[in-house]
Scaffold this motif. Sequence first.
Motif, PDB file in Angstrom:
ATOM      1  N   ALA A  54     -17.056   6.948  33.745  1.00  0.00           N
ATOM      2  CA  ALA A  54     -17.640   5.666  34.139  1.00  0.00           C
ATOM      3  C   ALA A  54     -16.616   4.541  34.188  1.00  0.00           C
ATOM      4  N   HIS A  55     -15.493   4.714  33.509  1.00  0.00           N
ATOM      5  CA  HIS A  55     -14.493   3.636  33.430  1.00  0.00           C
ATOM      6  C   HIS A  55     -13.806   3.445  34.787  1.00  0.00           C
ATOM      7  N   ARG A  56     -13.466   2.202  35.148  1.00  0.00           N
ATOM      8  CA  ARG A  56     -12.846   1.922  36.443  1.00  0.00           C
ATOM      9  C   ARG A  56     -11.329   2.120  36.426  1.00  0.00           C
ATOM     10  N   GLY A  74     -14.581  12.198  20.547  1.00  0.00           N
ATOM     11  CA  GLY A  74     -15.850  11.564  20.854  1.00  0.00           C
ATOM     12  C   GLY A  74     -15.621  10.164  21.401  1.00  0.00           C
ATOM     13  N   GLN A  75     -16.664   9.523  21.812  1.00  0.00           N
ATOM     14  CA  GLN A  75     -16.518   8.173  22.361  1.00  0.00           C
ATOM     15  C   GLN A  75     -15.961   7.214  21.311  1.00  0.00           C
ATOM     16  N   ARG A  76     -16.271   7.468  20.051  1.00  0.00           N
ATOM     17  CA  ARG A  76     -15.778   6.604  18.983  1.00  0.00           C
ATOM     18  C   ARG A  76     -14.257   6.676  18.860  1.00  0.00           C
ATOM     19  N   PRO A  94     -11.899  -0.742  26.286  1.00  0.00           N
ATOM     20  CA  PRO A  94     -13.370  -0.844  26.313  1.00  0.00           C
ATOM     21  C   PRO A  94     -14.059   0.488  26.536  1.00  0.00           C
ATOM     22  N   LEU A  95     -13.326   1.597  26.502  1.00  0.00           N
ATOM     23  CA  LEU A  95     -13.954   2.894  26.755  1.00  0.00           C
ATOM     24  C   LEU A  95     -15.034   3.214  25.733  1.00  0.00           C
ATOM     25  N   ARG A 148     -13.331   0.155  16.921  1.00  0.00           N
ATOM     26  CA  ARG A 148     -11.942  -0.291  16.863  1.00  0.00           C
ATOM     27  C   ARG A 148     -11.453  -0.325  15.425  1.00  0.00           C
ATOM     28  N   ARG A 149     -12.309  -0.832  14.513  1.00  0.00           N
ATOM     29  CA  ARG A 149     -11.911  -0.905  13.106  1.00  0.00           C
ATOM     30  C   ARG A 149     -11.642   0.493  12.545  1.00  0.00           C
TER      31      ARG A 149
END
Length: 563
Positions: free
Chosen positions: A465-467, A492-494, A499-500, A515-516
């Motif tokens: 989905a990322h541009r 995983g997405q984490r 911004p992914l 991010r943390r």
Amino acid sequence: MHRLFEVLAEQDYVVMLTDGNGVALDFRSNVFTFDACDAAGVLPGSMWMEETQGTNGVSLCLREQRPVSVVMGDHFASSLETVSCTVAPIFGGTGEIIAVLNVTTLRPSDHLAQAIVRNIVSASARRIENLYFDRRNADNFILRLSKHNDFCDTAAEVRVALDATGHIVEATPSAHLLLRNRALPLIGQPLSSVQGMEAWLDAAAQPTAALDTVNGRVYLRMEENRRRASSVASPLRAQRPGNEIASARPSLDELIGDDEGIRESTEIARRLVANRVPILLQGETGTGKSALARAIHMDTGGDDAKFVSINCAAITAELIESELFGYRPGSFTGASRQGFRGRLLDADGGMLFLDEIGDMPLGLQTRLLQVLSDGEFVPIGATRPVRVNFALVAASLHDIPQLVREGKFREDLYFRLAGATVRLPALRERDDRHHLFEQVFKQAAQNARKRTPCIDEQARRALSAHRWPGNLRELHHAARFAIAVDTDGVIGQRDLPPPLNAHGGTDMSATGRGRRNAIETALERSQWNVSEAATGLGISRSTLHRQMRALGIDRPDDEIAPT
């Protein structure tokens, strides 16, 4: 000191070393001069501060911080009016004078003779300074810079020490003067931030790779870390401008992929370059234009052929002409006394890569067109032309035909460049991008010496989905980030960088938590070494510090590690 004494002993010179306070520590003299030295107080333990001896070579050197000579009557004390001394400073790790090397003659002398001696003493002081620098930095990589490509005399060299990430941790005073990039300090900066250094990094494998500075051309040689060479990666593979990693540069297979159109135009480009016909590469930032130019160069010229790269957008309009065409000594205010060959001559017999040629000033486009037409040019300040023969590859993220229509680019130069135009598609436009995701993550894992991870479905959807505004460069960064923070072998997405990790309906608080978690995991892996953690995350140390402050991440009280 003993070698210096052997050179000067027959002329009855005395050699003395003082500390940074002017107290004599060591001493060399022959039997004929010892008594006279004793009478003049030139012995170990003597103090040569101005308040104790008046004007003398050591005190003047400590104040001026440069090589000086004090000849006979120039001394303040009458007891020293029969001697002449020439001294040179030796600098330590923080730029302070830690010692002064002094040679003194009891024979009558004059300023002309002492000027010659001053060159000899300065060279010896530089050798001592560089040897001390090498010993202090035995755990670091050392970049040696010299005006001579044989590196036979360490007195002609300056030094820069690098950590394994390619950041500068120490430099000799002369290196600061030679390499300082505008107002930025050298210490703490990545090597690639030094003006002109990126082009050298591109050519570092060549035995005569050089860097052109305002003070003339210097040659560079990297000395491996002597204590940990087997366990530490070379800084030549470390962070480059824009957080791009040299070792993560897209391969030719990635650039071409399964796109038959790109493959066909690339094959045509190879044949044209081999026959010295210019080509033009077009594509968004990060699509691999520079990597493709380098790959074509390797395919057509091999390892030994010269590859000279210039980013036309990174050099001011006032400097780019002299950078390309070179100049003769004294051609303009601020010109080097040695003159400058210019990058066109450097590329003679090899390849010249002009990145972002769309930003080249119109007047300079005219001169470049003449070179392509006639195969010769006249350097600034010269009267006779010089001939060159090189392959030219130009690249731009701008639409060059559109610039032509707007009157910002010469039409005749465009036609000369566009023998073949290779358009590299954006990552979001590529049908093979899912295969590229797998390939790049696998490469990132291999570089990190980790097992190739699996990418779960949620992460795949986020990647799809990322541009990808940064294209392949951004993809490599995302892969390195994810591999660095992964703990279970499943991406995983984490594990993806912002911004992914915000795709798929996650809110900003979830992004902040992701991010943390990524930062804390990287810091724990590196035992809270911020520089090492930043390298693993693919960001600069200052960026990591800024994100830590924003997220309220503090070092545990019991953790002490370099930052």
